[in-house]
Write an enzyme that holds these catalytic residues in place. Structure first.
Site, PDB file in Angstrom:
ATOM      1  N   SER A 278      29.590  30.070  54.063  1.00 42.44           N
ATOM      2  CA  SER A 278      30.246  30.678  52.895  1.00 42.44           C
ATOM      3  C   SER A 278      29.559  32.007  52.616  1.00 42.44           C
ATOM      4  O   SER A 278      28.460  32.261  53.097  1.00 42.44           O
ATOM      5  CB  SER A 278      30.085  29.763  51.682  1.00 42.44           C
ATOM      6  OG  SER A 278      28.737  29.809  51.228  1.00 42.44           O
ATOM      7  N   ASP A 279      30.194  32.847  51.815  1.00 43.25           N
ATOM      8  CA  ASP A 279      29.492  34.038  51.358  1.00 43.25           C
ATOM      9  C   ASP A 279      28.666  33.621  50.138  1.00 43.25           C
ATOM     10  O   ASP A 279      28.751  32.497  49.644  1.00 43.25           O
ATOM     11  CB  ASP A 279      30.486  35.167  51.049  1.00 43.25           C
ATOM     12  CG  ASP A 279      29.821  36.526  51.056  1.00 43.25           C
ATOM     13  OD1 ASP A 279      30.514  37.530  51.152  1.00 43.25           O
ATOM     14  OD2 ASP A 279      28.575  36.572  50.961  1.00 43.25           O
ATOM     15  N   TYR A 280      27.884  34.537  49.651  1.00 43.83           N
ATOM     16  CA  TYR A 280      26.862  34.300  48.649  1.00 43.83           C
ATOM     17  C   TYR A 280      27.394  33.543  47.418  1.00 43.83           C
ATOM     18  O   TYR A 280      28.176  34.090  46.651  1.00 43.83           O
ATOM     19  CB  TYR A 280      26.320  35.648  48.191  1.00 43.83           C
ATOM     20  CG  TYR A 280      24.912  35.644  47.648  1.00 43.83           C
ATOM     21  CD1 TYR A 280      24.599  35.039  46.445  1.00 43.83           C
ATOM     22  CD2 TYR A 280      23.876  36.268  48.344  1.00 43.83           C
ATOM     23  CE1 TYR A 280      23.317  35.060  45.942  1.00 43.83           C
ATOM     24  CE2 TYR A 280      22.577  36.296  47.848  1.00 43.83           C
ATOM     25  CZ  TYR A 280      22.311  35.684  46.642  1.00 43.83           C
ATOM     26  OH  TYR A 280      21.024  35.716  46.148  1.00 43.83           O
TER      27      TYR A 280
END
Ligand code: GLC
Length: 738
Positions: A278-280
């Site tokens: 996932s992104d941040y």
């Protein structure tokens, strides 16, 4: 601590036996793991060495020691990463090695031009080499994995992250994605001089409404597949071992929770076999998107959609055990994710030797090596785009011919930090050669005086007087204006991407003095500067070029290097034109200046100020004798085309000749032109060469109304030239069978 004594594990997908062998090893480790240890391998936390997002969790070392965290980002140097690796390998029950990731986007410590700039080199070998060298330096610093290449196509300079991408064209963007993945990963991930790549941000993150970062993305699937999908596909076909899910929603569902994107499309249709991160805190944000009721629900949605690793939410580690107990997910869902992650750790050789990337001597030898510093110069030179070079008082300003007195002016002229650009990772600004320093070295015989003139933000004109006086008493002014490195990049959208503050005003007043002015626009996105464009005679788009910025620009100013960059993103006339891009559709009322009721503005032309593919040289090139071997092309034929290119000027130089096609009649509307090929060539002054191109029916394929990839017989126009507007054209017909 269990000793993992595996010797080599093959290279993965391409080698079947090695793959089977690898899978057996992965399964043997998996069979030893508790549920908590499995969830720990799905957890990616940032160290406190860098901040690239809104949250920080300072218990990450405890998390590693407890087996709750198997991956760390934003940590580097051999010394520090060894310390963290020792915790994982020597203090946890199973000793599974940590994976270290970082945003090595355009260099690690030696910084190359921002990706959007380097894309303007149209030099795929150069960009592959940049990635390869960045990997060497980052791996020598103890890193295994980079969150790059970012391959989000974008047509909207209001969006600050265009700086990390490869512009508005799907073909060029895909070729660059492929080059960078190959550069980062090399031939074998277990080579301690390579990095695992991460194609991001999947998908269509570059099309946020109104150019506002993280905003909704909404488009037809046909449009998505025709324009935005190809660069991701090429990066994955090049063997990228990870993909990062994007923050945005698409087709009404956040990418992080979209089984259509992450499983149906990415895995089942594109056959991606690596892992998805996932992104941040992207999983946590599913609650803000309004699709998850709470953290646990968010974790279940993400896992079942196809996310394998949770960046910084810590949701997988904290909630999936309960989801398992409640029957919301199955152990096989967890095992599938852990397998994908462990496979990459094996392929990196971490189970053979968890400390293989940790060697102080190598670190000292590689960082800022001559090879890296030389490449930083080569790349910076090829990234610069010459937009204007018109005569002043009957004489072209450029290249500068031994001026006696040079005034170097502007807030970016003696500025080290901003030359590094956004996402400069561990870049060391103290190593940057500024424009002023580069000019002093290159023009050592000249009298060189500097004045900042103004800053980026205020209305303070107190510096104008000295700058103007300097200009009046000089033979030439070199003016460096534009954006700071944090006025682009993530969370840096600008509703009107003009030249900030009063810099353009300063430029106009300097031009008024009558002293020739060379304008260097240093930015990370196409800016809007119609007034300056009107008044200035010499303009470079000089981007943020990295560690060797000043040397590259001085080489260009002196003519030691003849500029060759070509825009990969259109430069608008004003914000109202955005999005403006070359591969647009005709519409049912194509613009006709003589007909009011056609698709055009009352106040500006439809065309951008500078089009995709545009860039000048100190010399002139002419294209002529554009010939087709045949004007009929069968479905299985290859059409051969040729064009003669001559350097008609006084300087040796590079030209990038571009080939475009237009499908005149299709079952869906087709763009007025599409890039299909290009060749960057070097011609000595006076030299002429015939270039040969080919087109096959694969080159003419498009996405049909049922989303199938297809070709249709019919008439086509084909164009060739130095940019997407100045083109020679011809026609041919694709026939069902001839
Ligand atoms: C950021 C970015 C992503 C980056 C990640 C880790 O929010 O969106 O591109 O790789 O966090 O720094």
């Amino acid at each position: 601590m269990v000793q993992f004594l595996f010797n080599g594990c093959g290279t993965g997908t391409g080698d079947l036996v090695a793959d089977i062998y690898l899978n057996r090893k992965v399964d043997s480790v998996l069979s030893l793991m508790t549920t908590e240890e499995k969830l720990g391998q799905m957890n990616l936390l940032t160290s406190d060495w860098d901040v690239t997002g809104p949250t920080m969790r300072d218990t990450y070392m405890e998390d590693i020691r407890a087996g709750r965290c198997g991956n760390i980002f934003n940590a580097h140097t051999v010394d520090y990463n060894r310390k963290l690796q020792q915790i994982a390998v020597e203090e946890t029950r199973l000793g599974i090695p940590l994976l270290f990731g970082y945003d090595v986007i355009h260099g690690h410590k030696t910084i190359f031009p921002i990706p959007l700039a380097e894309a303007c080199s149209w030099n795929l070998e150069l960009m592959e080499r940049s990635a390869m060298l960045a990997a060497r330096e980052a791996a020598a610093s103890g890193l295994h994995w980079t969150f790059a290449p970012m391959v989000d196509l974008s047509r909207d300079p209001r969006w600050g992250r265009v700086s990390e991408g490869n512009g508005e064209d799907p073909l060029l963007g895909g070729l660059i994605a492929e080059a960078r993945v190959k550069g980062f990963q090399g031939e074998d991930l277990s080579d301690p001089f390579t990095l695992a790549a991460c194609v991001k941000h999947f998908a269509a993150y570059g099309a946020p409404q109104a150019g506002r970062d993280y905003h909704t993305v909404d488009m037809s699937e046909l449009h998505f597949r025709e324009y935005y999908l190809p660069p991701y596909r090429k990066g994955i076909e090049a063997g990228a071992v990870s993909v990062m899910a994007s923050f945005n929603d698409l087709f009404g569902i956040p990418a992080t929770a979209s089984s259509y994107l992450l499983t149906d499309l990415l895995r089942n249709e594109m056959h991606f076999t690596g892992f998805v991160v996932s992104d941040y805190s992207g999983i946590e944000q599913l609650q803000d998107h309004g699709v998850a009721a709470d953290r646990q629900h968010a974790g279940e949605l993400a896992l079942l959609a196809g996310v394998d690793m949770d960046m910084q939410s810590a949701i997988f580690a904290e909630t999936l055990a309960r989801s398992l107990e409640e029957g919301k997910i199955r152990m096989q869902d967890i095992d599938a994710a852990v397998r994908r992650i462990l496979r990459i750790k094996f392929r990196l050789g971490l189970f053979d030797d968890p400390y293989r990337y940790l060697n102080e001597e190598r670190e000292a030898e590689v960082i800022f090596s001559e090879e890296l510093m030389e490449h930083a110069l080569v790349s910076a030179r090829e990234s610069v785009v010459l937009l204007k070079n018109e005569p002043v008082n009957g004489k072209k300003i450029l290249p500068l011919s031994s001026p006696g007195r040079i005034a170097v002016i502007g807030p970016l002229a003696d500025n080290q930090l901003d030359m590094l650009g956004s996402w400069h990772a561990a870049g060391d600004h103290t190593k940057v050669v500024t424009l002023l320093e580069g000019i002093r070295k290159r023009f050592s015989g000249a009298e060189i005086r500097y004045s900042e003139g103004c800053d980026f933000y205020s209305e303070d004109r107190s510096g104008f007087g000295r700058a103007i006086s300097l200009a009046r008493n000089s033979d030439v002014v070199v003016l460096a204006i534009g954006e700071t490195q944090d006025q682009s990049g993530e969370a840096a959208s600008r509703s009107i991407p003009d030249i900030p503050g009063i810099q353009e005003e300063l430029a106009l007043e300097l031009i008024q003095t009558g002293t020739p002015v060379v304008v260097m626009i240093m930015a990370e996105r196409p800016l809007i500067f119609p007034r300056l464009n009107e008044s200035a005679s010499a303009i470079f788009y000089a981007w943020h070029l990295g560690t060797r910025a000043g040397d590259a620009l001085a080489d260009i100013l002196s003519g030691a290097y003849n500029p060759s960059g070509k825009l990969v993103m259109s430069i608008p006339r004003n914000a109202g034109q955005i999005p403006v891009y070359y591969n647009t559709k005709s519409t049912g009322r194509p613009a006709d200046p003589n007909n009011r009721f056609t698709s055009k503005y009352l106040d500006v032309p439809n065309e951008p100020l500078y089009p995709f593919g545009f860039g000048l040289s100190y010399t002139d090139f002419s294209c002529r004798e554009f010939q087709l071997q045949d004007t009929l092309m069968g479905m299985n034929d290859t059409l051969h085309l040729s064009v003669s290119v001559k350097n008609t000027g006084a300087y040796d130089g590079h030209e990038t000749v571009q080939l475009y096609v237009r499908d005149l009649v299709g079952s869906v509307t087709r763009p007025v032109k599409e890039l299909k090929d290009f060749q960057k060539i070097f011609l000595a002054a006076g030299e002429e060469r015939t270039l040969h191109f080919t087109l096959t029916t694969d080159d003419l394929k498009f996405i049909g109304k049922n989303l199938e990839y297809m070709t249709e017989p019919g008439d086509f126009r084909v164009f060739v030239g130095p940019d997407s507007e100045r083109l020679l054209e011809a026609t041919f017909t694709l026939v069902k069978n001839n």
